[in-house]
Write a protein that holds these residues in place. Structure first.
Motif, PDB file in Angstrom:
ATOM      1  N   ALA A  14       1.227 -15.445   8.743  1.00 21.05           N
ATOM      2  CA  ALA A  14       1.536 -16.726   8.101  1.00 21.05           C
ATOM      3  C   ALA A  14       2.591 -16.545   7.007  1.00 21.05           C
ATOM      4  CB  ALA A  14       0.265 -17.350   7.525  1.00 21.05           C
ATOM      5  N   LEU A  15       2.445 -15.487   6.206  1.00 19.08           N
ATOM      6  CA  LEU A  15       3.419 -15.236   5.142  1.00 19.08           C
ATOM      7  C   LEU A  15       4.780 -14.842   5.714  1.00 19.08           C
ATOM      8  CD1 LEU A  15       1.197 -13.396   2.511  1.00 19.08           C
ATOM      9  CD2 LEU A  15       2.184 -15.703   2.341  1.00 19.08           C
ATOM     10  N   ALA A  16       4.779 -14.054   6.779  1.00 13.64           N
ATOM     11  CA  ALA A  16       6.050 -13.680   7.404  1.00 13.64           C
ATOM     12  C   ALA A  16       6.772 -14.910   7.927  1.00 13.64           C
ATOM     13  CB  ALA A  16       5.807 -12.672   8.540  1.00 13.64           C
ATOM     14  N   GLU A  17       6.025 -15.815   8.539  1.00 11.12           N
ATOM     15  CA  GLU A  17       6.636 -17.048   9.038  1.00 11.12           C
ATOM     16  C   GLU A  17       7.209 -17.871   7.889  1.00 11.12           C
ATOM     17  OE1 GLU A  17       5.266 -21.177  11.170  1.00 11.12           O
ATOM     18  OE2 GLU A  17       4.241 -19.338  11.768  1.00 11.12           O
ATOM     19  N   LYS A  18       6.437 -18.018   6.806  1.00 11.96           N
ATOM     20  CA  LYS A  18       6.918 -18.781   5.653  1.00 11.96           C
ATOM     21  C   LYS A  18       8.131 -18.112   5.000  1.00 11.96           C
ATOM     22  CE  LYS A  18       2.769 -21.264   4.398  1.00 11.96           C
ATOM     23  NZ  LYS A  18       3.283 -22.535   4.847  1.00 11.96           N
ATOM     24  N   ALA A  19       8.160 -16.770   5.071  1.00 13.32           N
ATOM     25  CA  ALA A  19       9.286 -16.030   4.491  1.00 13.32           C
ATOM     26  C   ALA A  19      10.501 -16.032   5.401  1.00 13.32           C
ATOM     27  CB  ALA A  19       8.855 -14.595   4.192  1.00 13.32           C
ATOM     28  N   GLY A  20      10.325 -16.495   6.642  1.00  7.33           N
ATOM     29  CA  GLY A  20      11.441 -16.559   7.576  1.00  7.33           C
ATOM     30  C   GLY A  20      11.831 -15.230   8.170  1.00  7.33           C
ATOM     31  N   VAL A  21      10.862 -14.304   8.246  1.00  4.80           N
ATOM     32  CA  VAL A  21      11.163 -13.006   8.846  1.00  4.80           C
ATOM     33  C   VAL A  21      10.539 -12.939  10.244  1.00  4.80           C
ATOM     34  CG1 VAL A  21      11.319 -11.866   6.598  1.00  4.80           C
ATOM     35  CG2 VAL A  21       9.162 -11.801   7.841  1.00  4.80           C
ATOM     36  N   ALA A  22      11.149 -12.148  11.087  1.00  5.74           N
ATOM     37  CA  ALA A  22      10.674 -12.008  12.467  1.00  5.74           C
ATOM     38  C   ALA A  22       9.298 -11.352  12.484  1.00  5.74           C
ATOM     39  CB  ALA A  22      11.664 -11.171  13.262  1.00  5.74           C
ATOM     40  N   PRO A  23       8.482 -11.713  13.464  1.00 10.90           N
ATOM     41  CA  PRO A  23       7.168 -11.066  13.594  1.00 10.90           C
ATOM     42  C   PRO A  23       7.329  -9.548  13.647  1.00 10.90           C
ATOM     43  CG  PRO A  23       7.366 -12.881  15.134  1.00 10.90           C
ATOM     44  CD  PRO A  23       8.722 -12.700  14.515  1.00 10.90           C
ATOM     45  N   ILE A  27       0.818  -1.208   0.000  1.00  9.33           N
ATOM     46  CA  ILE A  27       0.000   0.000   0.000  1.00  9.33           C
ATOM     47  C   ILE A  27       0.859   1.269   0.000  1.00  9.33           C
ATOM     48  CG2 ILE A  27      -1.727   1.325   1.323  1.00  9.33           C
ATOM     49  CD1 ILE A  27      -3.062  -1.119   0.345  1.00  9.33           C
ATOM     50  N   ASP A  28       1.908   1.292   0.805  1.00  5.64           N
ATOM     51  CA  ASP A  28       2.724   2.500   0.904  1.00  5.64           C
ATOM     52  C   ASP A  28       3.840   2.554  -0.144  1.00  5.64           C
ATOM     53  OD1 ASP A  28       4.537   0.660   1.924  1.00  5.64           O
ATOM     54  OD2 ASP A  28       4.479   1.456   3.962  1.00  5.64           O
ATOM     55  N   GLY A  29       3.972   1.500  -0.952  1.00  8.78           N
ATOM     56  CA  GLY A  29       4.926   1.506  -2.055  1.00  8.78           C
ATOM     57  C   GLY A  29       6.382   1.486  -1.658  1.00  8.78           C
ATOM     58  N   ASN A  30       6.689   1.002  -0.444  1.00  9.19           N
ATOM     59  CA  ASN A  30       8.081   1.013   0.005  1.00  9.19           C
ATOM     60  C   ASN A  30       8.842  -0.262  -0.357  1.00  9.19           C
ATOM     61  OD1 ASN A  30       7.018  -0.810   1.826  1.00  9.19           O
ATOM     62  ND2 ASN A  30       7.809   0.233   3.653  1.00  9.19           N
ATOM     63  N   GLY A  31       8.221  -1.164  -1.110  1.00 12.51           N
ATOM     64  CA  GLY A  31       8.901  -2.380  -1.539  1.00 12.51           C
ATOM     65  C   GLY A  31       8.943  -3.478  -0.499  1.00 12.51           C
ATOM     66  N   VAL A  32       8.213  -3.298   0.588  1.00  7.20           N
ATOM     67  CA  VAL A  32       8.180  -4.268   1.677  1.00  7.20           C
ATOM     68  C   VAL A  32       6.734  -4.397   2.152  1.00  7.20           C
ATOM     69  CG1 VAL A  32       9.007  -4.771   4.015  1.00  7.20           C
ATOM     70  CG2 VAL A  32      10.523  -3.645   2.391  1.00  7.20           C
ATOM     71  N   LEU A  33       6.297  -5.644   2.351  1.00  2.00           N
ATOM     72  CA  LEU A  33       4.971  -5.870   2.918  1.00  2.00           C
ATOM     73  C   LEU A  33       5.079  -5.920   4.428  1.00  2.00           C
ATOM     74  CD1 LEU A  33       3.501  -8.641   0.584  1.00  2.00           C
ATOM     75  CD2 LEU A  33       3.159  -6.161   0.475  1.00  2.00           C
ATOM     76  N   GLU A  34       4.297  -5.084   5.063  1.00  2.84           N
ATOM     77  CA  GLU A  34       4.257  -5.019   6.522  1.00  2.84           C
ATOM     78  C   GLU A  34       2.823  -5.259   6.966  1.00  2.84           C
ATOM     79  OE1 GLU A  34       7.526  -1.475   6.716  1.00  2.84           O
ATOM     80  OE2 GLU A  34       5.599  -1.183   5.722  1.00  2.84           O
ATOM     81  N   ALA A  35       2.649  -5.505   8.241  1.00  2.00           N
ATOM     82  CA  ALA A  35       1.306  -5.725   8.768  1.00  2.00           C
ATOM     83  C   ALA A  35       0.390  -4.562   8.391  1.00  2.00           C
ATOM     84  CB  ALA A  35       1.353  -5.920  10.274  1.00  2.00           C
ATOM     85  N   SER A  86       8.337  -7.767  11.192  1.00  5.41           N
ATOM     86  CA  SER A  86       9.291  -7.337  10.168  1.00  5.41           C
ATOM     87  C   SER A  86       8.596  -7.290   8.814  1.00  5.41           C
ATOM     88  CB  SER A  86      10.466  -8.307  10.083  1.00  5.41           C
ATOM     89  OG  SER A  86      11.171  -8.341  11.296  1.00  5.41           O
ATOM     90  N   GLY A  87       9.227  -6.603   7.895  1.00  5.50           N
ATOM     91  CA  GLY A  87       8.700  -6.529   6.547  1.00  5.50           C
ATOM     92  C   GLY A  87       9.124  -7.719   5.703  1.00  5.50           C
ATOM     93  N   ILE A  88       8.316  -8.002   4.695  1.00  4.76           N
ATOM     94  CA  ILE A  88       8.590  -9.081   3.743  1.00  4.76           C
ATOM     95  C   ILE A  88       8.912  -8.411   2.414  1.00  4.76           C
ATOM     96  CG2 ILE A  88       7.645 -11.125   2.600  1.00  4.76           C
ATOM     97  CD1 ILE A  88       5.465 -11.143   4.878  1.00  4.76           C
ATOM     98  N   ASN A  89      10.142  -8.583   1.936  1.00  3.99           N
ATOM     99  CA  ASN A  89      10.470  -7.961   0.660  1.00  3.99           C
ATOM    100  C   ASN A  89       9.908  -8.805  -0.485  1.00  3.99           C
ATOM    101  OD1 ASN A  89      12.417  -9.941  -0.215  1.00  3.99           O
ATOM    102  ND2 ASN A  89      14.000  -8.909   1.000  1.00  3.99           N
ATOM    103  N   ARG A  90       9.994  -8.274  -1.671  1.00  9.01           N
ATOM    104  CA  ARG A  90       9.389  -8.932  -2.835  1.00  9.01           C
ATOM    105  C   ARG A  90       9.941 -10.332  -3.048  1.00  9.01           C
ATOM    106  NH1 ARG A  90       9.633  -6.804  -9.058  1.00  9.01           N
ATOM    107  NH2 ARG A  90       8.972  -8.778  -9.932  1.00  9.01           N
ATOM    108  N   ASP A  91      11.246 -10.502  -2.992  1.00  9.49           N
ATOM    109  CA  ASP A  91      11.840 -11.826  -3.210  1.00  9.49           C
ATOM    110  C   ASP A  91      11.381 -12.814  -2.147  1.00  9.49           C
ATOM    111  OD1 ASP A  91      13.160 -11.000  -5.500  1.00  9.49           O
ATOM    112  OD2 ASP A  91      15.056 -10.607  -4.463  1.00  9.49           O
TER     113      ASP A  91
END
Length: 177
Positions: free
Chosen positions: A63-72, A19-27, A74-79
């Protein structure tokens, strides 16, 4: 269709949710998407249906953050997103997809189900698609394409199948807007 189509759709999904276009998905991006859908449907932010949708999107982010291996938190980058969702779709399979998306589908049905029959009819489906950004002029006969049993309604299982088939690249019906 192919895995390439599915990957293109995942890229589009990432871009839509960022939504904010920063290249990272956050809660906050997931909460923003839920709030945008509710607002586009004219729903009160404090209603139980909107609260359920917000909680479902929060659960999806977690769920996606866990699958991506990022800390609760944290942001999930595109890759990371593409790897996590690609693994979920193509390695873990439909059961994993269903677990992740089922709460969102349930909440969307409750939010869109104006006649409270527990299913989505063609008018409610149109409202949902336009709420997520599909132009009304493009909704057309999409409902008939996704209503596999032709009964004029989509149950939770049917809508989950539609989303799954779309994201697997096996359904040529625009659902992202």
């Amino acid at each position: 269709m192919s895995t390439a189509v599915a990957n293109d759709r995942l890229v589009k999904r990432f871009e839509k949710w960022d939504i904010d276009g920063n290249g990272v998905l956050e809660a906050s991006d997931f909460q923003g998407e839920a709030a945008r859908i509710a607002d586009n449907l004219g729903r009160d932010a404090g209603s139980p249906e909107v609260q359920e949708l917000l909680a479902a999107f929060q659960g999806l982010y977690e769920a996606l953050a866990e699958k991506a291996g990022v800390a609760p938190g944290s942001g999930i980058n595109r890759d990371q997103f593409l790897t996590a969702t690609g693994n979920m779709l193509f390695q873990e399979g439909e059961a994993s997809f269903n677990r992740a998306l089922s709460p969102v589908v349930k909440a969307l049905i409750r939010l869109c189900d104006d006649n409270h029959d527990g299913e989505i009819d063609e008018r409610e489906f149109r409202a949902w698609l336009t709420a997520v950004g599909v132009p009304n002029s493009e909704v057309g006969d999409k409902f008939r394409k996704v209503d596999a049993n032709g009964d004029g309604r989509l149950s939770e299982d049917e809508l989950l199948r539609v989303l799954r088939e779309f994201h697997y690249g096996r359904l040529d019906v625009e659902l992202l807007g």
